[in-house]
Design an enzyme around this catalytic site. Structure first.
Site, PDB file in Angstrom:
ATOM      1  N   LYS A 273      -3.484  -9.340 -39.029  1.00  0.00           N
ATOM      2  CA  LYS A 273      -3.707 -10.513 -37.662  1.00  0.00           C
ATOM      3  C   LYS A 273      -2.430 -11.143 -37.936  1.00  0.00           C
ATOM      4  O   LYS A 273      -2.211 -11.954 -37.475  1.00  0.00           O
ATOM      5  CB  LYS A 273      -5.103 -10.495 -37.413  1.00  0.00           C
ATOM      6  CG  LYS A 273      -5.116 -11.537 -36.254  1.00  0.00           C
ATOM      7  CD  LYS A 273      -4.644 -10.455 -35.134  1.00  0.00           C
ATOM      8  CE  LYS A 273      -4.591 -11.427 -34.240  1.00  0.00           C
ATOM      9  NZ  LYS A 273      -4.292 -11.586 -32.970  1.00  0.00           N
TER      10      LYS A 273
ATOM     11  N   LYS B  60      -6.865 -22.399 -34.657  1.00  0.00           N
ATOM     12  CA  LYS B  60      -7.431 -22.160 -35.578  1.00  0.00           C
ATOM     13  C   LYS B  60      -6.704 -21.058 -36.239  1.00  0.00           C
ATOM     14  O   LYS B  60      -6.687 -20.699 -37.672  1.00  0.00           O
ATOM     15  CB  LYS B  60      -8.387 -21.251 -34.949  1.00  0.00           C
ATOM     16  CG  LYS B  60      -9.469 -20.316 -35.500  1.00  0.00           C
ATOM     17  CD  LYS B  60     -10.502 -19.416 -35.615  1.00  0.00           C
ATOM     18  CE  LYS B  60      -9.359 -18.182 -34.306  1.00  0.00           C
ATOM     19  NZ  LYS B  60      -9.817 -16.702 -34.564  1.00  0.00           N
TER      20      LYS B  60
HETATM   21  P1  NAD Z   1     -14.157 -16.146 -26.830  1.00  0.00           P
HETATM   22  O1  NAD Z   1     -14.327 -17.725 -26.425  1.00  0.00           O
HETATM   23  O2  NAD Z   1     -14.521 -15.778 -25.373  1.00  0.00           O
HETATM   24  O3  NAD Z   1     -15.327 -15.132 -26.951  1.00  0.00           O
HETATM   25  C1  NAD Z   1     -15.959 -15.545 -27.850  1.00  0.00           C
HETATM   26  C2  NAD Z   1     -17.952 -14.951 -27.686  1.00  0.00           C
HETATM   27  O4  NAD Z   1     -18.274 -15.225 -28.596  1.00  0.00           O
HETATM   28  C3  NAD Z   1     -18.072 -16.134 -26.718  1.00  0.00           C
HETATM   29  O5  NAD Z   1     -18.563 -15.054 -25.368  1.00  0.00           O
HETATM   30  C4  NAD Z   1     -19.269 -16.735 -27.214  1.00  0.00           C
HETATM   31  O6  NAD Z   1     -20.588 -17.047 -26.358  1.00  0.00           O
HETATM   32  C5  NAD Z   1     -19.982 -15.463 -28.172  1.00  0.00           C
HETATM   33  N1  NAD Z   1     -20.486 -16.306 -29.635  1.00  0.00           N
HETATM   34  C6  NAD Z   1     -19.904 -17.498 -30.216  1.00  0.00           C
HETATM   35  N2  NAD Z   1     -20.852 -17.252 -31.214  1.00  0.00           N
HETATM   36  C7  NAD Z   1     -21.528 -16.807 -30.999  1.00  0.00           C
HETATM   37  C8  NAD Z   1     -23.314 -16.491 -31.682  1.00  0.00           C
HETATM   38  N3  NAD Z   1     -23.552 -17.295 -32.809  1.00  0.00           N
HETATM   39  N4  NAD Z   1     -23.137 -15.265 -31.287  1.00  0.00           N
HETATM   40  C9  NAD Z   1     -23.714 -14.603 -30.264  1.00  0.00           C
HETATM   41  N5  NAD Z   1     -22.404 -14.744 -29.572  1.00  0.00           N
HETATM   42  C10 NAD Z   1     -21.842 -15.569 -29.439  1.00  0.00           C
HETATM   43  O7  NAD Z   1     -12.845 -15.719 -27.474  1.00  0.00           O
HETATM   44  P2  NAD Z   1     -12.230 -14.496 -26.970  1.00  0.00           P
HETATM   45  O8  NAD Z   1     -10.842 -14.909 -26.595  1.00  0.00           O
HETATM   46  O9  NAD Z   1     -12.424 -12.894 -26.812  1.00  0.00           O
HETATM   47  O10 NAD Z   1     -11.312 -13.881 -28.716  1.00  0.00           O
HETATM   48  C11 NAD Z   1     -12.582 -13.429 -29.737  1.00  0.00           C
HETATM   49  C12 NAD Z   1     -11.972 -13.699 -30.982  1.00  0.00           C
HETATM   50  O11 NAD Z   1     -10.689 -12.247 -30.715  1.00  0.00           O
HETATM   51  C13 NAD Z   1     -11.610 -14.318 -31.481  1.00  0.00           C
HETATM   52  O12 NAD Z   1     -11.358 -14.332 -33.335  1.00  0.00           O
HETATM   53  C14 NAD Z   1      -9.674 -14.699 -30.953  1.00  0.00           C
HETATM   54  O13 NAD Z   1      -8.769 -15.147 -31.681  1.00  0.00           O
HETATM   55  C15 NAD Z   1      -9.427 -13.126 -31.165  1.00  0.00           C
HETATM   56  N6  NAD Z   1      -8.636 -12.244 -29.773  1.00  0.00           N
HETATM   57  C16 NAD Z   1      -7.962 -13.385 -29.186  1.00  0.00           C
HETATM   58  C17 NAD Z   1      -7.563 -12.559 -28.369  1.00  0.00           C
HETATM   59  C18 NAD Z   1      -7.419 -13.419 -26.680  1.00  0.00           C
HETATM   60  O14 NAD Z   1      -6.505 -12.610 -26.028  1.00  0.00           O
HETATM   61  N7  NAD Z   1      -8.319 -14.023 -26.136  1.00  0.00           N
HETATM   62  C19 NAD Z   1      -6.843 -11.540 -28.688  1.00  0.00           C
HETATM   63  C20 NAD Z   1      -6.722 -10.801 -29.864  1.00  0.00           C
HETATM   64  C21 NAD Z   1      -7.755 -11.577 -30.690  1.00  0.00           C
END
Ligand code: NAD
Length: 299
Positions: free
Chosen positions: A171, A239
């Protein structure tokens, strides 16, 4: 039907959990901000008030959290996943985190009789909504085969890439390629615009040649229409590039272009662009070229 505890219902987690419900699974969701749990319940899942409630009785636990400290807290914490998961549960961490942290989390899971897979995804919000993510999986190959039918509800390309941590390393490479590609697409668009070239046909023909890429296909249109609502936030790419640089240094590998793009992403963030989609790298190139618009007004 599999009972799945799903923790982290954000941009990616919410549509992934909804697709698991649609595939007929019993999905119990938990998120720190409870509004997101309500949305899952509306789409047919069940809601949990704590991590423990989401994990108890689950055959599979999926975490989709922002960063390494979040995964450490939710999985290893006193009231976390490992404290409540039954022996034999498969824990799939779909978050993008540091490979060394993924290995440590996997070791702790195994010590508790939980079977860990690091399974970060690529494909963005659109890929999550359409259930066609690319999933790079580290851990025991037999565990992946057992959980593959579940992952097939959220992903199309699901590949075992090695032992625990290997999924995160792949990744990191993914994020290196995406960032470099985005930066060059941004530079090309500013360059073409400065020469007065009509950008839409230019993008169309570039897409048919060797310069074509999924980044060009998915991100150029948003750059042209100047829509920078995320999507994938600059904060998250910042990040991820930190993960890339640390992991490259640990392996003694030079990533000169990656280092430069990491700096450009960091600068965009420092100028207030952290909440924008990473395609906002375009704004940075415009600024560097004296053709800028206000960063804050583009969200
Ligand atoms: P996001 O911030 O939209 O979602 C994360 C969720 O986790 C939020 O709803 C937050 O409230 C929740 N959260 C945080 N800490 C928490 C805790 N302690 N307990 C319970 N819930 C908690 O992020 P995202 O865009 O969904 O990304 C999530 C992961 O996937 C990241 O690591 C990101 O790098 C990866 N990712 C994102 C994408 C994208 O296009 N957005 C694509 C591939 C990978």
């Amino acid at each position: 039907m599999t009972t799945i505890g799903f923790i982290g219902l954000g941009v990616m987690g919410a549509p992934m959990a909804a697709n698991l419900v649609r595939a007929g699974h019993d999905v119990v969701g938990y998120n720190r901000s409870p509004g997101k749990v309500a949305a899952l319940v509306e789409s047919g899942g069940r809601g949990a008030d704590t991590v423990a409630d989401a994990v108890r009785g689950a055959d599979v636990v999926i975490t989709m959290l922002p960063d390494s400290p979040d995964v450490e807290e939710v999985v290893l914490g006193e009231d976390g996943v490992l404290a409540h998961a039954s022996e034999g549960t498969i824990h799939v961490d779909a978050s993008t985190i540091r490979p060394d942290v993924a290995r440590a989390v996997a070791d702790a899971a195994r010590a508790r009789g939980v079977r860990p897979l690091d399974a970060p995804v690529s494909g963005g919000e659109a890929g999550a909504v359409d259930g066609v993510l690319s999933i790079m999986v580290g851990g025991d190959a037999a565990d992946l085969e057992e959980v593959r039918p579940v992952l097939e509800a959220v992903g199309r390309t699901i590949v075992h890439v090695g032992p625990s941590g290997a999924g995160q390393t792949v990744k990191a490479a993914n994020q290196l390629i995406v960032a470099g590609n985005l930066q060059l697409v941004a530079e090309a668009l500013v360059f073409l615009d400065a020469h007065g070239v009509d950008l839409e046909p230019a993008v169309e023909v570039l897409g048919g040649g060797l310069a074509g890429s999924t980044v060009l296909e998915r991100k150029a249109a948003g750059m042209l229409s100047r829509s920078f609502a995320p999507g994938f936030r600059v904060d998250l790419h910042h990040k991820d590039l930190g993960i890339v640089l640390d992991a490259a240094r640990a392996a003694g590998v030079a990533v000169p272009v990656g280092s430069q793009v990491a700096d450009l992403v960091a600068s965009l963030r420092a100028q207030g662009g952290g909440g924008l989609d990473h395609s906002a790298l375009l704004l940075q190139v415009e600024r560097l070229s004296g053709r800028d618009t206000e960063l804050g007004r583009e969200a």
